[in-house]
Write an enzyme that holds these catalytic residues in place. Structure first.
Site, PDB file in Angstrom:
ATOM      1  N   ASP A   1     -12.042  -1.409   7.354  1.00 48.89           N
ATOM      2  CA  ASP A   1     -10.659  -1.275   6.899  1.00 48.89           C
ATOM      3  C   ASP A   1     -10.379   0.056   6.205  1.00 48.89           C
ATOM      4  O   ASP A   1     -10.330   0.109   4.990  1.00 48.89           O
ATOM      5  CB  ASP A   1     -10.343  -2.423   5.930  1.00 48.89           C
ATOM      6  CG  ASP A   1      -8.881  -2.479   5.578  1.00 48.89           C
ATOM      7  OD1 ASP A   1      -8.094  -1.817   6.254  1.00 48.89           O
ATOM      8  OD2 ASP A   1      -8.536  -3.192   4.618  1.00 48.89           O
TER       9      ASP A   1
ATOM     10  N   LYS B   1      -7.766  -0.268  14.268  1.00 56.13           N
ATOM     11  CA  LYS B   1      -7.995   0.744  13.235  1.00 56.13           C
ATOM     12  C   LYS B   1      -9.168   1.633  13.639  1.00 56.13           C
ATOM     13  O   LYS B   1      -9.999   1.231  14.452  1.00 56.13           O
ATOM     14  CB  LYS B   1      -8.291   0.071  11.895  1.00 56.13           C
ATOM     15  CG  LYS B   1      -7.122  -0.741  11.369  1.00 56.13           C
ATOM     16  CD  LYS B   1      -7.401  -1.332   9.979  1.00 56.13           C
ATOM     17  CE  LYS B   1      -6.210  -2.168   9.525  1.00 56.13           C
ATOM     18  NZ  LYS B   1      -6.343  -2.703   8.163  1.00 56.13           N
TER      19      LYS B   1
ATOM     20  N   ARG C   1      -2.310  -6.195  17.204  1.00 58.03           N
ATOM     21  CA  ARG C   1      -3.362  -5.606  16.353  1.00 58.03           C
ATOM     22  C   ARG C   1      -4.707  -6.323  16.493  1.00 58.03           C
ATOM     23  O   ARG C   1      -4.772  -7.544  16.678  1.00 58.03           O
ATOM     24  CB  ARG C   1      -2.930  -5.603  14.888  1.00 58.03           C
ATOM     25  CG  ARG C   1      -1.758  -4.687  14.649  1.00 58.03           C
ATOM     26  CD  ARG C   1      -1.312  -4.756  13.220  1.00 58.03           C
ATOM     27  NE  ARG C   1      -1.974  -3.822  12.330  1.00 58.03           N
ATOM     28  CZ  ARG C   1      -2.515  -4.147  11.175  1.00 58.03           C
ATOM     29  NH1 ARG C   1      -2.569  -5.401  10.772  1.00 58.03           N
ATOM     30  NH2 ARG C   1      -3.041  -3.221  10.402  1.00 58.03           N
TER      31      ARG C   1
ATOM     32  N   GLU D   1      -4.716   4.190   0.918  1.00 63.59           N
ATOM     33  CA  GLU D   1      -5.052   2.911   0.291  1.00 63.59           C
ATOM     34  C   GLU D   1      -6.404   2.952  -0.413  1.00 63.59           C
ATOM     35  O   GLU D   1      -6.545   2.468  -1.530  1.00 63.59           O
ATOM     36  CB  GLU D   1      -5.049   1.794   1.349  1.00 63.59           C
ATOM     37  CG  GLU D   1      -5.497   0.456   0.797  1.00 63.59           C
ATOM     38  CD  GLU D   1      -5.456  -0.672   1.826  1.00 63.59           C
ATOM     39  OE1 GLU D   1      -4.984  -0.453   2.955  1.00 63.59           O
ATOM     40  OE2 GLU D   1      -5.915  -1.778   1.479  1.00 63.59           O
TER      41      GLU D   1
ATOM     42  N   ARG E   1     -18.251  -9.240   8.974  1.00 67.01           N
ATOM     43  CA  ARG E   1     -16.851  -9.030   9.323  1.00 67.01           C
ATOM     44  C   ARG E   1     -16.656  -7.893  10.331  1.00 67.01           C
ATOM     45  O   ARG E   1     -15.749  -7.931  11.165  1.00 67.01           O
ATOM     46  CB  ARG E   1     -16.114  -8.746   8.011  1.00 67.01           C
ATOM     47  CG  ARG E   1     -14.815  -8.071   8.156  1.00 67.01           C
ATOM     48  CD  ARG E   1     -14.175  -7.868   6.784  1.00 67.01           C
ATOM     49  NE  ARG E   1     -12.978  -7.056   6.947  1.00 67.01           N
ATOM     50  CZ  ARG E   1     -12.159  -6.736   5.959  1.00 67.01           C
ATOM     51  NH1 ARG E   1     -12.418  -7.144   4.730  1.00 67.01           N
ATOM     52  NH2 ARG E   1     -11.092  -6.013   6.176  1.00 67.01           N
TER      53      ARG E   1
ATOM     54  N   GLU F   1      -5.634 -12.429   8.167  1.00 64.19           N
ATOM     55  CA  GLU F   1      -5.247 -12.514   6.755  1.00 64.19           C
ATOM     56  C   GLU F   1      -4.093 -13.502   6.518  1.00 64.19           C
ATOM     57  O   GLU F   1      -3.104 -13.190   5.864  1.00 64.19           O
ATOM     58  CB  GLU F   1      -4.876 -11.126   6.226  1.00 64.19           C
ATOM     59  CG  GLU F   1      -6.051 -10.166   6.282  1.00 64.19           C
ATOM     60  CD  GLU F   1      -5.810  -8.829   5.588  1.00 64.19           C
ATOM     61  OE1 GLU F   1      -4.659  -8.372   5.586  1.00 64.19           O
ATOM     62  OE2 GLU F   1      -6.778  -8.261   5.065  1.00 64.19           O
TER      63      GLU F   1
ATOM     64  N   ARG G   1       0.817  -1.221   0.000  1.00 59.19           N
ATOM     65  CA  ARG G   1       0.000   0.000   0.000  1.00 59.19           C
ATOM     66  C   ARG G   1       0.847   1.266   0.000  1.00 59.19           C
ATOM     67  O   ARG G   1       0.445   2.294   0.557  1.00 59.19           O
ATOM     68  CB  ARG G   1      -0.970   0.031   1.189  1.00 59.19           C
ATOM     69  CG  ARG G   1      -1.753  -1.246   1.399  1.00 59.19           C
ATOM     70  CD  ARG G   1      -2.520  -1.645   0.185  1.00 59.19           C
ATOM     71  NE  ARG G   1      -3.176  -2.941   0.352  1.00 59.19           N
ATOM     72  CZ  ARG G   1      -3.795  -3.567  -0.633  1.00 59.19           C
ATOM     73  NH1 ARG G   1      -3.856  -3.038  -1.853  1.00 59.19           N
ATOM     74  NH2 ARG G   1      -4.376  -4.723  -0.427  1.00 59.19           N
TER      75      ARG G   1
ATOM     76  N   LYS H   1       0.721  -8.647  13.937  1.00 55.70           N
ATOM     77  CA  LYS H   1      -0.504  -8.992  13.224  1.00 55.70           C
ATOM     78  C   LYS H   1      -0.604 -10.509  13.307  1.00 55.70           C
ATOM     79  O   LYS H   1       0.197 -11.220  12.708  1.00 55.70           O
ATOM     80  CB  LYS H   1      -0.405  -8.531  11.772  1.00 55.70           C
ATOM     81  CG  LYS H   1      -1.517  -9.019  10.861  1.00 55.70           C
ATOM     82  CD  LYS H   1      -1.422  -8.348   9.488  1.00 55.70           C
ATOM     83  CE  LYS H   1      -2.481  -8.863   8.533  1.00 55.70           C
ATOM     84  NZ  LYS H   1      -2.452  -8.162   7.231  1.00 55.70           N
TER      85      LYS H   1
HETATM   86  O1  GCW Z   1      -6.018  -2.660   4.703  1.00 50.96           O
HETATM   87  C1  GCW Z   1      -5.713  -3.996   4.569  1.00 50.96           C
HETATM   88  C2  GCW Z   1      -4.747  -3.997   3.443  1.00 50.96           C
HETATM   89  C3  GCW Z   1      -3.616  -4.951   3.613  1.00 50.96           C
HETATM   90  C4  GCW Z   1      -3.047  -4.789   5.007  1.00 50.96           C
HETATM   91  C5  GCW Z   1      -4.132  -5.132   6.007  1.00 50.96           C
HETATM   92  C6  GCW Z   1      -3.693  -4.911   7.433  1.00 50.96           C
HETATM   93  C7  GCW Z   1      -0.779  -4.927   5.719  1.00 50.96           C
HETATM   94  O2  GCW Z   1      -5.442  -4.190   2.250  1.00 50.96           O
HETATM   95  O3  GCW Z   1      -2.676  -4.664   2.618  1.00 50.96           O
HETATM   96  O4  GCW Z   1      -1.901  -5.564   5.219  1.00 50.96           O
HETATM   97  O5  GCW Z   1      -5.245  -4.335   5.811  1.00 50.96           O
HETATM   98  O6  GCW Z   1      -3.951  -3.839   7.948  1.00 50.96           O
HETATM   99  O7  GCW Z   1      -3.110  -5.790   8.021  1.00 50.96           O
END
Ligand code: GCW
Length: 706
Positions: free
Chosen positions: A399, A394, A358, A427, A370, A325, A191, A321
């Site tokens: 996101d 966040k 995180r 992003e 989600r 993902e 990103r 993290k």
């Molecule tokens: O915003 C999403 C992004 C990923 C990112 C993830 C995160 C670093 O698309 O690229 O990975 O979140 O925050 O872990």
């Protein structure tokens, strides 16, 4: 052309540039907000000469040398003063910079109590009498805070403040003020839209790119005090001895500027390397497990942490993290987040290090919504985390969308310090191609009243620890820096780095004030120019929401790339988490029902926010389709139907970008020509993109609505 002729031509060109000044004026953006361009107003210059003629900065250290260098450079640039350094304040017009420890003159002022209240990082700047002479004093408890005070004084000059009666006491509201770099070890940036990573791993530690120092200086000028240098999708090789040496070199370069180094780690680091290249699993060790309760695993981390501190004695800690993902985590071994975080925390604790764990978790298999996941996984663990663990969330529950409602975790974990993660890199907001000033967005989150402890429980009070009396406080911004000459790709993206730093220090500053400062420090101090650019910046976020995702729409961007629109994206046969999953448009209506008749995500908020969001009649229209699925002919406050209102927003988005272009044209000849044409080109792209968003989304939604 013979060489004599060539020389003559060169001389003519040189004289031309010297006369017009255009060579000096062209600004490639490298200097950020620290160019210290000469003030135009001679009267101001006069005042400056009268007030400042020498500086007294007693004692010596790497940080104090930076302080001296910066004052000299700043006053030379801004006021044309050739500052000298003296031992004592012996006449009027001296700047005295010191701590109680470094300066007897500071001790003699009797400011001890006030300084104590300002804490480790605060500073005082005062017009005062020292030894019977008029002086400007920067006083603090720590040397790095003198640097913050120095940058602040220079900012006052840059923004044309009166300098003869200064009385400023400033301290940061938040303790850990960090940039998070999503930089990969191969030099790419997840990103990242401004070139490659700043860190030249192949050159380190032998070669130190001067840019590392410039980077640290820029951060220090904002009061940022830490940086996580690698991607949260962490490559475990960062912990190998070879890389620790490289990191030592970076940490040594950052240290005089008060910037601490932190690392993202992969939870499975103790494991053997993964067989498959590019796998998010595997590690650098030789263990069979990364189970946080396994004694061998715990010892592995203890040893690794010891090794890190031997190389970087003031190392900050780990960002993690985990179980997100595809990244490994404690849940792989049937453990919970706190088991994982606490294991790392206990290894770091003896050295004063912290863990930032995180909360960005979601699981396609088990969640129908989600947005609810982080709350479900983390709230039950409140009180279970070790004292040196942050949970880093966040701003919103999905996101970094152009606009989200606040993340419901804020306010819901009174016993766990929550660190706010904002995204400076754009992003989902047009990358480094669109002019989108993010401070108004961040203010919307910070000012949002969670009602966790009744009214007045804003996110800012959660983050600065005042609401729940957190023992530590923190804020992080996902960096937008890269190897591009101007650091951020878009000149105006620099304003977002700047604004993040300023808000991290003081979340009470307004977005307008921050924009004014930045404009004065970079573009022009002409009041009309400042006003014009400020208005443009302040309207830019809403414009972006309008042409991308108005009225609570979200995540309808191109899959993966997250740049242009792709509302039709549906990954048959799995519909989850595609654009179609998020907007749910069909001939009956549009929107994600997260109310009590749907996923009931609204129940994660405190009363009365919960009820306000839950009820269509009271849900703010800006979040409408985030929380509700509504028919196309739903009546909006304006009297128009939902579908008409959606169209109106997309139209308004384009209109604003057109206005931004018109406004920008009025600045021709009034600002630096290089920046003028750079932004002019970017705005052209932005209009094209906004039009694509407008046309694509209206055609798509219109196919249901009409
Ligand atoms: O915003 C999403 C992004 C990923 C990112 C993830 C995160 C670093 O698309 O690229 O990975 O979140 O925050 O872990």
């Amino acid at each position: 052309m013979n060489s004599r002729h060539a020389f003559q031509v060169l001389c003519v060109v040189a004289v031309f540039f010297a006369l017009t000044g255009s060579a000096a004026r062209a600004n490639d953006g490298y200097g950020l907000w620290l160019n210290y361009d000469r003030l135009a107003d001679p009267a101001r210059l006069q005042t400056g000469r009268e007030i400042f003629s020498a500086a007294v900065v007693p004692s010596d250290s790497a940080t104090l040398r930076v302080v001296r260098e910066e004052i000299k450079r700043g006053l030379d640039g801004l006021l044309g003063i050739d500052l000298s350094f003296a031992e004592t304040v012996a006449h009027n017009g001296v700047i005295l910079v010191g701590t109680l420890r470094t300066s007897a003159a500071i001790r003699s002022l009797g400011w001890d109590t006030e300084l104590k209240e300002l804490g480790r990082e605060g500073f005082l700047i005062r017009s005062s009498q020292v030894n019977g002479h008029r002086a400007t004093v920067i006083a603090a408890n720590e040397e790095v805070s003198l640097l913050y005070g120095t940058f602040h004084l220079l900012r006052l000059i840059q923004t044309k403040r009166t300098l003869d009666k200064i009385d400023i006491a400033s301290r940061p509201h938040v303790q850990y003020r960090l940039l998070n770099h999503w930089d990969n070890m191969d030099g790419s940036i997840e990103r990242g839209y401004a070139g490659r990573s700043l860190w030249q791993w192949d050159e380190l530690p032998a070669k130190i790119d001067p840019r590392y120092q410039h980077y640290a200086r820029a951060n220090a000028s904002l009061g940022l005090n830490g940086t996580v240098v690698n991607n949260v999708n962490a490559n475990p090789i960062i912990l190998q001895p070879e890389y620790l040496e490289k990191l030592r070199a970076l940490a040594d370069t950052f240290r005089p500027y008060g910037i601490k180094l932190f690392l993202s780690i992969r939870f499975s680091s103790p494991l053997r390397p993964a067989r498959q290249a590019g796998s998010r699993r595997g590690g650098i060790g030789d263990l069979e497990t990364a189970d946080p309760l396994d004694p061998e695993v715990r010892q592995w981390w203890k040893d690794k942490v010891k090794e890190i501190y031997a190389v970087i004695p003031d190392f900050g800690g780990f960002l993690v993290k985990a179980n997100s993902e595809g990244m490994p985590g404690p849940q792989d071994y049937g453990r919970h987040h706190a088991d994982g975080a606490n294991m790392l925390a206990s290894a770091l604790k003896p050295y004063g290090g912290i863990v930032m764990w995180r909360a960005f978790v979601y699981d396609a298999k088990t969640d129908s919504d989600r947005a609810k996941r982080a709350y479900k996984e983390f709230v039950p663990l409140d009180g279970v985390f070790a004292s040196n663990v942050f949970v880093q969330a966040k701003n919103g529950p999905i996101d970094f969308q152009p606009r989200e409602p606040v993340h419901p975790l804020f306010g819901a974990m009174p016993k766990t310090p929550l660190m706010l993660e904002l995204q400076i890199t754009q992003e989902y907001l047009g990358h480094s191609k669109h002019l989108v000033y993010l401070a108004p967005m961040w203010k919307e989150y910070l000012d949002f009243d969670t009602h966790a402890k009744g009214s007045g429980s804003s996110v800012a009070t959660v983050i600065d620890g005042s609401l729940h009396d957190y023992a530590m406080t923190g804020i992080a911004g996902v960096a937008n820096t890269g190897s591009d000459r101007n650091w951020c790709g878009h000149f105006f993206a620099q304003a977002n780095w700047y604004a993040f730093g300023r808000l991290a220090w003081d979340h009470q500053l307004s977005a307008e004030t921050i924009a004014d400062e930045w404009i004065c420090m970079t573009l022009s101090r002409d009041e009309q120019v400042v006003r014009t650019v400020n208005a443009m910046m302040m309207g830019s976020w809403e414009a972006c929401i309008n042409y991308m995702t108005p009225l609570g729409l979200h995540h309808i961007m191109q899959a993966g790339f997250h740049y242009g629109p792709q509302p039709s994206y549906a990954n048959a046969p799995r519909q989850d988490w595609t654009s179609v999953y998020y907007h749910r448009a069909d001939k009956h209506g549009v929107g994600f029902d997260r109310s009590s008749t749907g996923s009931n995500a609204t129940s994660q908020y405190f009363s009365p926010v919960r009820e306000r969001f839950d009820n269509v009649a009271t849900c703010p229209e800006k979040y409408l389709l985030w929380f509700h699925h509504l028919p196309w002919d739903h009546k909006m406050a304006s009297g128009r139907t939902l579908w008409q209102e959606i169209q109106r927003h997309y139209d308004a988005g384009i209109e604003t970008v057109k206005q931004m272009q018109t406004t920008w044209e009025t600045l021709k000849g009034r600002i630096d020509p290089e920046i003028f044409s750079h932004v002019q080109g970017k705005l052209e792209t932005q209009l094209q993109d906004a039009t694509i968003w407008h046309d694509t989304c209206l055609a798509y939604f219109g196919s249901f609505a009409n």
